[in-house]
Design a protein around this motif. Structure first.
Motif, short mmCIF file in Angstrom:
data_model
loop_
_atom_site.label_atom_id
_atom_site.label_comp_id
_atom_site.label_asym_id
_atom_site.label_seq_id
_atom_site.Cartn_x
_atom_site.Cartn_y
_atom_site.Cartn_z
N MET A 1 0.81 -1.20 0.00
CA MET A 1 0.00 0.00 0.00
C MET A 1 0.86 1.27 0.00
SD MET A 1 -3.05 0.96 -0.12
CE MET A 1 -4.24 2.14 0.34
N PRO A 2 1.91 1.39 0.84
CA PRO A 2 2.72 2.60 0.80
C PRO A 2 3.40 2.81 -0.56
CG PRO A 2 3.17 1.41 2.82
CD PRO A 2 2.33 0.53 1.97
N LEU A 3 3.76 1.71 -1.23
CA LEU A 3 4.38 1.83 -2.54
C LEU A 3 3.42 2.45 -3.55
CD1 LEU A 3 6.85 1.30 -4.28
CD2 LEU A 3 5.93 -0.96 -4.76
N ILE A 4 2.15 2.07 -3.48
CA ILE A 4 1.15 2.64 -4.38
C ILE A 4 0.96 4.13 -4.09
CG2 ILE A 4 -1.29 2.58 -5.01
CD1 ILE A 4 -1.20 -0.45 -4.48
N ALA A 5 0.93 4.51 -2.82
CA ALA A 5 0.77 5.91 -2.45
C ALA A 5 1.95 6.74 -2.94
CB ALA A 5 0.61 6.04 -0.94
N ILE A 6 3.16 6.20 -2.81
CA ILE A 6 4.35 6.91 -3.29
C ILE A 6 4.32 7.06 -4.80
CG2 ILE A 6 6.85 6.76 -3.52
CD1 ILE A 6 6.87 5.48 -0.72
N ALA A 7 3.91 6.01 -5.49
CA ALA A 7 3.84 6.06 -6.95
C ALA A 7 2.79 7.07 -7.41
CB ALA A 7 3.52 4.68 -7.51
N LEU A 8 1.64 7.10 -6.75
CA LEU A 8 0.61 8.08 -7.11
C LEU A 8 1.05 9.51 -6.82
CD1 LEU A 8 -2.66 6.27 -5.99
CD2 LEU A 8 -1.87 6.74 -8.32
N ALA A 9 1.75 9.72 -5.72
CA ALA A 9 2.26 11.05 -5.40
C ALA A 9 3.29 11.49 -6.43
CB ALA A 9 2.86 11.07 -4.01
N LEU B 1 3.44 10.50 -9.53
CA LEU B 1 2.71 10.76 -10.76
C LEU B 1 2.01 12.12 -10.71
CD1 LEU B 1 1.80 9.60 -13.49
CD2 LEU B 1 -0.19 8.69 -12.31
N ALA B 2 1.44 12.47 -9.57
CA ALA B 2 0.77 13.76 -9.41
C ALA B 2 1.76 14.91 -9.54
CB ALA B 2 0.05 13.82 -8.07
N VAL B 3 2.92 14.77 -8.91
CA VAL B 3 3.94 15.82 -8.99
C VAL B 3 4.46 15.96 -10.42
CG1 VAL B 3 6.28 16.44 -8.26
CG2 VAL B 3 4.61 15.68 -6.58
N THR B 4 4.64 14.85 -11.10
CA THR B 4 5.10 14.88 -12.49
C THR B 4 4.07 15.57 -13.38
OG1 THR B 4 6.32 12.84 -12.14
CG2 THR B 4 5.87 13.46 -14.42
N GLN C 1 4.12 19.34 -12.73
CA GLN C 1 5.28 19.97 -13.36
C GLN C 1 5.08 20.09 -14.88
OE1 GLN C 1 7.98 21.40 -11.97
NE2 GLN C 1 6.92 21.07 -10.04
N PHE C 2 4.47 19.08 -15.49
CA PHE C 2 4.20 19.15 -16.93
C PHE C 2 3.23 20.27 -17.23
CE2 PHE C 2 1.39 18.00 -20.46
CZ PHE C 2 2.31 18.02 -21.49
N VAL C 3 2.17 20.40 -16.43
CA VAL C 3 1.19 21.47 -16.66
C VAL C 3 1.85 22.83 -16.50
CG1 VAL C 3 -0.89 22.56 -15.71
CG2 VAL C 3 -0.83 20.10 -16.07
N GLN C 4 2.70 22.98 -15.49
CA GLN C 4 3.37 24.26 -15.28
C GLN C 4 4.33 24.55 -16.43
OE1 GLN C 4 5.49 24.61 -11.61
NE2 GLN C 4 5.85 26.78 -11.87
N TRP C 5 5.03 23.56 -16.93
CA TRP C 5 5.96 23.76 -18.03
C TRP C 5 5.21 24.13 -19.31
CZ3 TRP C 5 6.34 20.28 -22.29
CH2 TRP C 5 7.35 20.61 -23.20
N LEU D 1 -5.49 24.02 -12.58
CA LEU D 1 -5.40 22.68 -12.00
C LEU D 1 -5.73 22.70 -10.51
CD1 LEU D 1 -4.62 19.73 -12.61
CD2 LEU D 1 -2.29 20.32 -11.96
N VAL D 2 -5.24 23.68 -9.79
CA VAL D 2 -5.53 23.78 -8.35
C VAL D 2 -7.01 24.06 -8.13
CG1 VAL D 2 -5.14 25.22 -6.31
CG2 VAL D 2 -3.21 24.42 -7.64
N ALA D 3 -7.59 24.96 -8.92
CA ALA D 3 -9.02 25.27 -8.77
C ALA D 3 -9.87 24.03 -9.06
CB ALA D 3 -9.42 26.42 -9.69
N LEU D 4 -9.51 23.30 -10.08
CA LEU D 4 -10.26 22.08 -10.41
C LEU D 4 -10.13 21.05 -9.29
CD1 LEU D 4 -11.90 20.47 -12.47
CD2 LEU D 4 -9.74 19.72 -13.47
N THR D 5 -8.93 20.86 -8.77
CA THR D 5 -8.71 19.89 -7.70
C THR D 5 -9.45 20.28 -6.43
OG1 THR D 5 -6.53 19.41 -8.62
CG2 THR D 5 -6.92 18.72 -6.36
#
Length: 61
Positions: free
Chosen positions: A1-9, A11-14, A17-21, A31-35
């Motif tokens: 379970m912790p591995l899945i949480a780390i992978a999802l985090a 992915l979210a950060v990536t 960063q793509f949206v900001q770039w 993105l923040v308003a939608l979230t």
């Protein structure tokens, strides 16, 4: 379970960063308003964020 949480985090950060770039500060704001709108179940905030992202996508295409 912790591995899945780390992978999802990671992915979210990536994705963030793509949206900001690609779309700059307005992309992050959208993105923040939608979230926040989805998590708070507030259709107005979520709709505003979605509209911002759609406008940015339409502009870049």
């Amino acid at each position: 379970m912790p591995l899945i949480a780390i992978a999802l985090a990671a992915l979210a950060v990536t994705f963030e960063q793509f949206v900001q770039w690609k779309f700059g500060a307005m992309g992050i704001i959208g993105l923040v308003a939608l979230t926040v709108g989805v998590k708070a179940r507030n259709a107005t905030i979520g709709g505003v964020g979605a509209v911002i992202l759609v406008m940015l996508l339409a502009q870049s295409g």
